[in-house]
Write a protein that holds these residues in place. Structure first.
Motif, PDB file in Angstrom:
ATOM      1  N   GLY A 209       6.016   3.235   0.706  1.00  0.00           N
ATOM      2  CA  GLY A 209       5.589   2.339  -0.376  1.00  0.00           C
ATOM      3  C   GLY A 209       5.426   0.921   0.113  1.00  0.00           C
ATOM      4  O   GLY A 209       6.142   0.489   1.023  1.00  0.00           O
ATOM      5  N   GLN A 210       4.475   0.220  -0.466  1.00  0.00           N
ATOM      6  CA  GLN A 210       4.211  -1.171  -0.110  1.00  0.00           C
ATOM      7  C   GLN A 210       4.672  -2.118  -1.216  1.00  0.00           C
ATOM      8  O   GLN A 210       5.392  -3.063  -0.964  1.00  0.00           O
ATOM      9  CB  GLN A 210       2.716  -1.376   0.157  1.00  0.00           C
ATOM     10  CG  GLN A 210       2.199  -0.570   1.333  1.00  0.00           C
ATOM     11  CD  GLN A 210       2.839  -0.990   2.645  1.00  0.00           C
ATOM     12  OE1 GLN A 210       3.004  -2.166   2.919  1.00  0.00           O
ATOM     13  NE2 GLN A 210       3.213  -0.021   3.468  1.00  0.00           N
ATOM     14  N   GLU A 211       4.236  -1.861  -2.412  1.00  0.00           N
ATOM     15  CA  GLU A 211       4.593  -2.695  -3.561  1.00  0.00           C
ATOM     16  C   GLU A 211       5.901  -2.183  -4.167  1.00  0.00           C
ATOM     17  O   GLU A 211       6.235  -1.008  -4.062  1.00  0.00           O
ATOM     18  CB  GLU A 211       3.481  -2.668  -4.615  1.00  0.00           C
ATOM     19  CG  GLU A 211       2.122  -3.132  -4.100  1.00  0.00           C
ATOM     20  CD  GLU A 211       2.139  -4.572  -3.639  1.00  0.00           C
ATOM     21  OE1 GLU A 211       2.846  -5.389  -4.270  1.00  0.00           O
ATOM     22  OE2 GLU A 211       1.454  -4.884  -2.643  1.00  0.00           O
TER      23      GLU A 211
ATOM     24  N   GLU B  39       6.074   1.038  -6.035  1.00  0.00           N
ATOM     25  CA  GLU B  39       5.669   2.233  -5.276  1.00  0.00           C
ATOM     26  C   GLU B  39       6.776   2.770  -4.378  1.00  0.00           C
ATOM     27  O   GLU B  39       6.623   3.825  -3.768  1.00  0.00           O
ATOM     28  CB  GLU B  39       4.487   1.889  -4.351  1.00  0.00           C
ATOM     29  CG  GLU B  39       3.262   1.375  -5.018  1.00  0.00           C
ATOM     30  CD  GLU B  39       2.243   0.845  -3.999  1.00  0.00           C
ATOM     31  OE1 GLU B  39       2.604   0.643  -2.810  1.00  0.00           O
ATOM     32  OE2 GLU B  39       1.100   0.623  -4.401  1.00  0.00           O
TER      33      GLU B  39
ATOM     34  N   ASP C 225      12.901   6.621  -6.507  1.00  0.00           N
ATOM     35  CA  ASP C 225      11.458   6.644  -6.730  1.00  0.00           C
ATOM     36  C   ASP C 225      11.163   5.582  -7.781  1.00  0.00           C
ATOM     37  O   ASP C 225      11.315   5.812  -8.975  1.00  0.00           O
ATOM     38  CB  ASP C 225      11.008   8.026  -7.200  1.00  0.00           C
ATOM     39  CG  ASP C 225       9.500   8.134  -7.350  1.00  0.00           C
ATOM     40  OD1 ASP C 225       8.813   7.087  -7.349  1.00  0.00           O
ATOM     41  OD2 ASP C 225       9.005   9.262  -7.493  1.00  0.00           O
TER      42      ASP C 225
ATOM     43  N   ARG D 270       8.512   4.452  -8.821  1.00  0.00           N
ATOM     44  CA  ARG D 270       7.401   4.757  -9.728  1.00  0.00           C
ATOM     45  C   ARG D 270       7.938   5.196 -11.081  1.00  0.00           C
ATOM     46  O   ARG D 270       7.254   5.054 -12.093  1.00  0.00           O
ATOM     47  CB  ARG D 270       6.506   5.841  -9.126  1.00  0.00           C
ATOM     48  CG  ARG D 270       5.873   5.419  -7.796  1.00  0.00           C
ATOM     49  CD  ARG D 270       5.138   6.537  -7.129  1.00  0.00           C
ATOM     50  NE  ARG D 270       5.984   7.717  -6.997  1.00  0.00           N
ATOM     51  CZ  ARG D 270       5.557   8.897  -6.600  1.00  0.00           C
ATOM     52  NH1 ARG D 270       4.296   9.080  -6.265  1.00  0.00           N
ATOM     53  NH2 ARG D 270       6.395   9.918  -6.501  1.00  0.00           N
TER      54      ARG D 270
ATOM     55  N   ARG E 266       9.643   4.577  -2.604  1.00  0.00           N
ATOM     56  CA  ARG E 266      10.313   5.874  -2.717  1.00  0.00           C
ATOM     57  C   ARG E 266      11.054   6.115  -1.426  1.00  0.00           C
ATOM     58  O   ARG E 266      10.623   5.678  -0.362  1.00  0.00           O
ATOM     59  CB  ARG E 266       9.315   7.030  -2.882  1.00  0.00           C
ATOM     60  CG  ARG E 266       8.544   7.030  -4.138  1.00  0.00           C
ATOM     61  CD  ARG E 266       7.624   8.243  -4.247  1.00  0.00           C
ATOM     62  NE  ARG E 266       6.649   8.264  -3.178  1.00  0.00           N
ATOM     63  CZ  ARG E 266       6.129   9.358  -2.641  1.00  0.00           C
ATOM     64  NH1 ARG E 266       6.518  10.545  -3.039  1.00  0.00           N
ATOM     65  NH2 ARG E 266       5.227   9.296  -1.684  1.00  0.00           N
TER      66      ARG E 266
END
Length: 159
Positions: free
Chosen positions: A80-82, A85, A148, A150, A87
């Motif tokens: 993940g970058q942002e 995102e 996660d 997200r 995880r």
């Protein structure tokens, strides 16, 4: 597999999500304890068989020497970058060395499935290439923590 996560349960991965994540990611970061007690962290490719993390390490590495002396390990796999995102999973426990060291390809039924999985995932091959410099380490984790981020958006939608 023991999941001992107390905090962040709402964003932890389900067992199926964790299996899918570990089956697709390629690189982990391995933390070992050096002879002087200092931590040592190094990247390494891995394979996950649903129960154990399989690491194929160079036998002349600091990581290998550390684990030969002290089998305790922590491994992080993340992506993940942002922020939303992110995880990942942290797996920890004590390793076992499996098969010959270094590995040259002598028959070892205990390695058949792991080598097939590793070769397909990382080399797109049906058989494991052996270079006589690497050997197998198996981590069957005592503890797994996962996240996660997200799922944070889903939690906010519920609020």
């Amino acid at each position: 597999m023991a999941v001992t996560q107390r905090r962040g349960r709402r964003i932890m991965m389900s067992p199926d999500e964790l299996d899918a994540f570990l089956a697709t990611e390629r690189t982990c970061r391995v933390a070992t304890v050096s002879a002087d007690g200092a931590p040592h962290v190094s990247p390494l490719w891995f394979a996950w068989d649903g129960t154990s993390l399989w690491l194929y390490s160079i036998t002349r590495s600091k990581r290998w020497a550390d684990l030969r002396r002290d089998q305790r390990i922590a491994v992080v796999v993340d992506t993940g970058q942002e922020y939303g995102e992110l995880r990942g999973a942290e797996l920890s426990g004590t390793v076992e060395f499996v098969g010959e060291s270094p590995r040259t390809g002598d028959p070892c039924p205990e390695l058949d499935a792991a080598e097939r999985l590793f070769a397909r995932k990382l080399f797109d091959l049906d058989e494991m290439p052996h270079d006589g410099r690497h050997a197998w380490i198996r981590l069957t984790p005592d503890a797994i923590t996962s996240w996660d981020f997200r799922k944070l958006a889903e939690l906010q939608d519920e609020a």
